[in-house]
Write a protein that holds these residues in place. Structure first.
Motif, PDB file in Angstrom:
ATOM      1  N   GLY A  84       0.698  -1.283   0.142  1.00 49.48           N
ATOM      2  CA  GLY A  84       0.142  -0.134  -0.082  1.00 49.48           C
ATOM      3  C   GLY A  84       0.701   1.360  -0.110  1.00 49.48           C
ATOM      4  N   ASP A 111       3.933   3.695  -1.985  1.00 55.27           N
ATOM      5  CA  ASP A 111       4.202   4.301  -3.254  1.00 55.27           C
ATOM      6  C   ASP A 111       4.687   3.303  -4.509  1.00 55.27           C
ATOM      7  OD1 ASP A 111       3.724   7.184  -3.198  1.00 55.27           O
ATOM      8  OD2 ASP A 111       5.576   7.373  -1.946  1.00 55.27           O
ATOM      9  N   GLU A 155       5.343  -5.615  -3.788  1.00 52.51           N
ATOM     10  CA  GLU A 155       5.847  -4.376  -3.357  1.00 52.51           C
ATOM     11  C   GLU A 155       5.625  -3.928  -1.794  1.00 52.51           C
ATOM     12  OE1 GLU A 155       7.695  -3.057  -5.238  1.00 52.51           O
ATOM     13  OE2 GLU A 155       7.351  -2.983  -7.070  1.00 52.51           O
ATOM     14  N   ILE A 156       6.089  -4.656  -0.971  1.00 49.12           N
ATOM     15  CA  ILE A 156       6.006  -4.237   0.520  1.00 49.12           C
ATOM     16  C   ILE A 156       7.093  -3.608   1.079  1.00 49.12           C
ATOM     17  CG2 ILE A 156       4.294  -6.454   0.681  1.00 49.12           C
ATOM     18  CD1 ILE A 156       6.493  -7.751   2.322  1.00 49.12           C
ATOM     19  N   ALA A 166      12.480   8.051   1.283  1.00 50.79           N
ATOM     20  CA  ALA A 166      13.157   7.717   0.327  1.00 50.79           C
ATOM     21  C   ALA A 166      12.788   8.257  -1.195  1.00 50.79           C
ATOM     22  CB  ALA A 166      13.213   6.034   0.333  1.00 50.79           C
TER      23      ALA A 166
HETATM   24  P1  NAP Z   1       7.003   1.345   1.952  1.00 46.73           P
HETATM   25  O1  NAP Z   1       6.232   2.777   2.143  1.00 46.73           O
HETATM   26  O2  NAP Z   1       7.509   0.851   3.254  1.00 46.73           O
HETATM   27  O3  NAP Z   1       5.332   0.616   2.024  1.00 46.73           O
HETATM   28  C1  NAP Z   1       5.168  -0.884   1.976  1.00 46.73           C
HETATM   29  C2  NAP Z   1       3.783  -1.202   2.130  1.00 46.73           C
HETATM   30  O4  NAP Z   1       3.830  -2.534   1.921  1.00 46.73           O
HETATM   31  C3  NAP Z   1       3.051  -0.652   3.099  1.00 46.73           C
HETATM   32  O5  NAP Z   1       1.695  -0.277   2.612  1.00 46.73           O
HETATM   33  C4  NAP Z   1       2.700  -1.752   4.183  1.00 46.73           C
HETATM   34  O6  NAP Z   1       1.495  -1.874   4.621  1.00 46.73           O
HETATM   35  C5  NAP Z   1       2.932  -3.183   3.241  1.00 46.73           C
HETATM   36  N1  NAP Z   1       3.452  -4.010   3.860  1.00 46.73           N
HETATM   37  C6  NAP Z   1       4.814  -4.126   4.550  1.00 46.73           C
HETATM   38  N2  NAP Z   1       4.884  -5.480   4.974  1.00 46.73           N
HETATM   39  C7  NAP Z   1       4.094  -6.119   4.683  1.00 46.73           C
HETATM   40  C8  NAP Z   1       3.453  -7.467   4.861  1.00 46.73           C
HETATM   41  N3  NAP Z   1       4.437  -8.271   5.611  1.00 46.73           N
HETATM   42  N4  NAP Z   1       2.358  -7.978   4.539  1.00 46.73           N
HETATM   43  C9  NAP Z   1       1.647  -6.943   3.549  1.00 46.73           C
HETATM   44  N5  NAP Z   1       1.897  -5.773   3.647  1.00 46.73           N
HETATM   45  C10 NAP Z   1       3.051  -5.333   3.911  1.00 46.73           C
HETATM   46  O7  NAP Z   1       7.508   0.987   0.880  1.00 46.73           O
HETATM   47  P2  NAP Z   1       7.448   1.422  -0.628  1.00 46.73           P
HETATM   48  O8  NAP Z   1       6.317   1.549  -1.404  1.00 46.73           O
HETATM   49  O9  NAP Z   1       8.610   0.499  -1.275  1.00 46.73           O
HETATM   50  O10 NAP Z   1       8.310   2.917  -0.612  1.00 46.73           O
HETATM   51  C11 NAP Z   1       9.580   2.915  -0.154  1.00 46.73           C
HETATM   52  C12 NAP Z   1      10.104   4.663  -0.034  1.00 46.73           C
HETATM   53  O11 NAP Z   1      10.184   4.646  -1.374  1.00 46.73           O
HETATM   54  C13 NAP Z   1       9.105   5.351   0.388  1.00 46.73           C
HETATM   55  O12 NAP Z   1       9.938   6.502   1.107  1.00 46.73           O
HETATM   56  C14 NAP Z   1       8.296   6.072  -0.822  1.00 46.73           C
HETATM   57  O13 NAP Z   1       7.869   7.297  -0.718  1.00 46.73           O
HETATM   58  C15 NAP Z   1       9.667   5.586  -1.890  1.00 46.73           C
HETATM   59  N6  NAP Z   1       9.034   5.777  -3.258  1.00 46.73           N
HETATM   60  C16 NAP Z   1       8.419   6.732  -3.923  1.00 46.73           C
HETATM   61  C17 NAP Z   1       7.801   6.491  -5.064  1.00 46.73           C
HETATM   62  C18 NAP Z   1       7.385   7.894  -5.678  1.00 46.73           C
HETATM   63  O14 NAP Z   1       6.751   7.810  -6.694  1.00 46.73           O
HETATM   64  N7  NAP Z   1       7.735   9.025  -5.101  1.00 46.73           N
HETATM   65  C19 NAP Z   1       7.742   5.431  -5.604  1.00 46.73           C
HETATM   66  C20 NAP Z   1       8.239   4.171  -4.916  1.00 46.73           C
HETATM   67  C21 NAP Z   1       8.789   4.503  -3.711  1.00 46.73           C
HETATM   68  P3  NAP Z   1       1.053  -0.698   5.839  1.00 46.73           P
HETATM   69  O15 NAP Z   1       0.803   0.508   5.234  1.00 46.73           O
HETATM   70  O16 NAP Z   1       0.233  -1.159   6.527  1.00 46.73           O
HETATM   71  O17 NAP Z   1       2.312  -0.518   6.928  1.00 46.73           O
END
Ligand code: NAP
Length: 313
Positions: free
Chosen positions: A149, A151, A232-233, A282
């Motif tokens: 859920g 980005d 993508e978690i 990030a």
């Molecule tokens: P994230 O923000 O840490 O989100 C991970 C998601 O996965 C969360 O919604 C989380 O649920 C879910 N999750 C985690 N562990 C899980 C599990 N065991 N089972 C089911 N769901 C689980 O990771 P991300 O989306 O990779 O982003 C990482 C960073 O990169 C962030 O700072 C983001 O802003 C950045 N990023 C930015 C962009 C952009 O377009 N600006 C694009 C990609 C990434 P919960 O919400 O319930 O915790």
């Protein structure tokens, strides 16, 4: 002997190299994935000055800029080992080459998290992948699920929805962490199906992915029939190398840095997704900013050593 060894070829590493070169520091930059996590961004809409650019194109521009300086030596290769050697540092590459430098910047980024459910490892590369934006285009007119859920998941679902027949967005909560921009993009698609407050229990198939089993029934069925599953978690910081030097990490496992981006080990700096800087936000912008600050920190560190009693920091 280099002034600075930069490990990592993403936004933080390349920006550090650009700044280090302009400080006239002899710079060695190395990594095994040229472009780092930036390669996974299908559309970058928040790099100031570029309304819309693809992540790989942006990273190519970072690289070209860094390599335009004669001070910068660039190498693709995996760093296996790093050690302190007297008053400097030595890195050993997989090839066996050893490169020495007076300081280090770890810009090692992060690695994608795994779900840890039955079938995930078995079907990895056979329908299970960890980069929706990179792999979605192989699923034209197919049915896929994106898990998460944040980005990465919501952007991934938006990109996949442009080619796939159906995209199930499976998220364990009702609320999304992703930018509202991406949430609106997926909500506008009628081929994205939201499976909320639900979890993946198992991924099944025969030679390749055929579907997944949910923890709770969705529309009366506890399985989804699929051709692909994009997990993508989130990501965990890559700290194996900085751990070898004893750099302190915080309770979440990220390298702890001072405002100068220096770690707990003198002469060792860190920048980007592997650190606790920028409130763990990030982004290309924060990684680049941290890379610049780290190079400035290296410059001040080396100057302080040369000018006894002086402090430029
Ligand atoms: P994230 O923000 O840490 O989100 C991970 C998601 O996965 C969360 O919604 C989380 O649920 C879910 N999750 C985690 N562990 C899980 C599990 N065991 N089972 C089911 N769901 C689980 O990771 P991300 O989306 O990779 O982003 C990482 C960073 O990169 C962030 O700072 C983001 O802003 C950045 N990023 C930015 C962009 C952009 O377009 N600006 C694009 C990609 C990434 P919960 O919400 O319930 O915790």
């Amino acid at each position: 002997m280099y002034d600075v060894l930069i490990v990592g070829l993403g936004a933080a590493g390349y920006t550090a190299a650009i700044y280090a070169a302009r400080y006239k520091l002899k710079t060695f930059i190395v990594g095994f994935e040229d472009g780092g996590m930036g390669l996974t961004a299908a559309e970058v809409g928040n790099w100031p000055g570029d309304i819309d650019i693809k992540g790989p194109d942006l990273m190519e521009r970072f690289k070209k800029h860094a390599m335009s300086f004669e001070e910068v030596t660039h190498k693709i290769g995996r760093v296996e080992k790093i050690a302190k050697k007297g008053d400097h540092f030595a890195i050993t590459l997989q090839s066996g080459d050893v490169v020495e430098g007076k300081t280090v910047i770890f810009a090692t980024g992060s690695k994608k998290r795994h779900l840890g459910v039955k079938g995930e490892a078995e079907f990895s590369g056979k329908g299970v992948t960890y980069c929706a934006t990179c792999d979605a285009f192989f699923y034209k007119n197919k049915d896929v699920a994106v898990i998460g859920g944040g980005d990465s998941a919501v952007e991934g679902a938006a990109i996949a929805a442009q080619v796939a027949r159906k995209v199930y967005l499976v998220h364990r909560r009702k609320e999304f962490r992703a930018e509202p921009y991406w949430v609106d993009r997926v909500k506008a698609r009628d081929n994205v199906i939201f499976v909320l407050e639900n979890q993946v229990q198992e991924i099944f198939g025969e030679g390749k992915v055929k579907g997944l089993k949910l923890a709770k029934p969705f529309e009366g069925n506890d399985t989804l029939t699929l051709d692909g599953v994009f997990i993508e978690i989130g990501s965990d910081p890559s700290v194996d190398l900085s751990n070898q030097l004893g750099c302190v990490t915080d309770e979440k496992g990220f390298v702890t840095v001072k405002p100068t981006q220096e770690t707990s080990v003198p002469g060792v700096f860190a920048a980007g997704d592997n650190t606790n800087a920028s409130n763990y936000f990030a982004q290309f912008t924060t990684a680049a900013g941290e890379g610049a600050v780290a190079a400035n920190g290296v410059f001040n560190y080396l100057s302080t050593v040369k000018v006894e009693g002086g402090y430029m920091g």
